[in-house]
Motif scaffolding. Structure first.
Motif, short mmCIF file in Angstrom:
data_model
loop_
_atom_site.label_atom_id
_atom_site.label_comp_id
_atom_site.label_asym_id
_atom_site.label_seq_id
_atom_site.Cartn_x
_atom_site.Cartn_y
_atom_site.Cartn_z
N LEU A 152 0.83 -1.21 0.00
CA LEU A 152 0.00 0.00 0.00
C LEU A 152 0.86 1.26 0.00
CD1 LEU A 152 -2.78 -1.10 2.51
CD2 LEU A 152 -2.97 -0.89 0.02
N LEU A 153 1.99 1.22 0.72
CA LEU A 153 2.89 2.36 0.69
C LEU A 153 3.46 2.56 -0.70
CD1 LEU A 153 4.43 4.62 2.11
CD2 LEU A 153 6.17 2.94 2.79
N GLY A 154 3.76 1.44 -1.39
CA GLY A 154 4.22 1.55 -2.77
C GLY A 154 3.19 2.24 -3.65
N GLY A 155 1.90 1.93 -3.42
CA GLY A 155 0.85 2.59 -4.19
C GLY A 155 0.77 4.07 -3.90
N VAL A 156 0.94 4.46 -2.65
CA VAL A 156 0.94 5.88 -2.28
C VAL A 156 2.11 6.61 -2.94
CG1 VAL A 156 1.23 7.50 -0.34
CG2 VAL A 156 -0.27 5.51 -0.10
N VAL A 157 3.27 5.96 -2.97
CA VAL A 157 4.46 6.58 -3.55
C VAL A 157 4.27 6.83 -5.04
CG1 VAL A 157 6.90 6.23 -4.12
CG2 VAL A 157 6.07 5.70 -1.83
#
Length: 339
Positions: A162-167
């Motif tokens: 999910l953090l990868g998606g935010v980035v």
């Protein structure tokens, strides 16, 4: 260098090309309701990517085709395990592409508003899900001894993914704002430049956290070098945009995305899909590759046609290099659109 390594590198280059070019397309689409204050400005924003968006998508098609031909086991495990996210991305891209083609076909404002919403959603969904997908590829997913993915959608929706998606979402928003500041003139150019700085600061914080986490997961020294360079490029791009140097600002975000993706592939190698079940079940450039003969034929074809494609795409960017301003949008069309 072995052909498996050559093709792993070429696939990495294709994904770098896709994210750096389609990234600003997604960013412009997502910023449509934020920066455009009227129909003229919406037209200006869409026209900045009008000559490029379909050509930019060729990169992902080529990356998928190259993966299928060069690493069939990787392709099979990836597209079966990530089926739902990839299907959502495909549907979003189809809807988004239809919106670009059909938006101007009728004059009613309600018609245009519906297709504008399709552009916005069709840009948001891939911008997030590509980040989720690649974060999971780098971190590793559950793969059993038959090289099958044994997880589900919720397996992919972990904190790292999910953090990868935010980035990717924040990077593409920043990249899109930089592109608009570079390609437009007038008030919207000023607003886009100011927004790119604000978005860039948020993207920098999220990206640094993610890249440090990715480095902890992979422990690859080579990828760390790329991550540091990516962070420096992003900070430099933000500084250039703040100083009114939109061209250098866009180069900064372009380089940041390119270096970050390169770092992810460096950290991944020689795996192509690590297994969290057992390291022995990981897909590598060796056990996932096609036959040597197939790779040789593909290398010859790629050596011939890749320079041609690159030259043609570079030519299109050169032809459509000028800024777009309000006087480029015909008044007659705006009057019709308001009916």
């Amino acid at each position: 260098m072995e052909l498996t390594t050559v093709w792993f590198t070429l696939i990495a280059v294709l994904w770098i090309g896709y994210f750096t070019l389609e990234g600003f397309d997604f960013g412009v689409g997502m910023l449509l309701p934020v920066l455009a204050r009227n129909e003229r400005e919406r037209r200006m924003m869409i026209n900045t990517i009008g000559p490029h968006w379909d050509g930019n998508e060729v990169w992902v098609l080529t990356a998928g085709g190259a993966t299928f031909a060069a690493f069939p086991e990787w392709y099979a495990t990836l597209f079966s395990g990530f089926y739902l996210p990839l299907l959502l991305i495909l549907v979003a891209l189809i809807v988004r592409n239809l919106a670009f083609e059909y938006r101007h076909q009728r004059p009613e404002q309600s018609w245009k508003a519906r297709w504008d919403l399709s552009i916005i959603i069709g840009s948001f969904v891939p911008a997030i899900l590509w980040g989720v997908a690649f974060a999971n590829i780098v971190r590793g997913v559950p793969i059993d001894g038959t090289l099958d993915f044994t997880g589900n959608l919720f397996t992919l929706l972990n904190p790292f993914g999910l953090l990868g998606g935010v980035v990717t979402l924040l990077l593409f928003l920043t990249h899109g704002a930089m592109f608009l500041a570079l390609k437009t003139d007038g008030d919207i150019r000023v607003r886009a430049r100011a927004l790119s700085v604000k978005l860039g600061l948020g993207a920098a914080v999220a990206a640094v956290v993610f890249l440090i986490w990715a480095q902890v997961e992979t422990g690859n020294v080579g990828s760390a070098v790329f991550y540091v360079l990516a962070a420096a490029a992003l900070v430099g791009g933000i500084a250039m945009a703040r100083a009114g140097r939109e061209g250098w600002g866009f180069i900064g975000t372009f380089a940041a995305i390119a270096l970050a993706v390169a770092g992810l592939f460096v950290g991944l190698f020689p795996d192509v899909m690590p297994s969290t079940t057992d390291a022995a079940y990981s897909l590598t450039t060796t056990n996932a590759s096609a036959t040597d003969y197939t790779l040789k034929v593909m290398t010859i074809v790629a050596a011939i046609f890749t320079p041609i494609v690159l030259a043609y795409q570079a030519w299109t960017y050169w032809v459509f290099r000028r800024r777009i301003s309000e006087h480029h949008i015909p008044e007659a069309e705006l009057e019709t659109a308001g009916r």
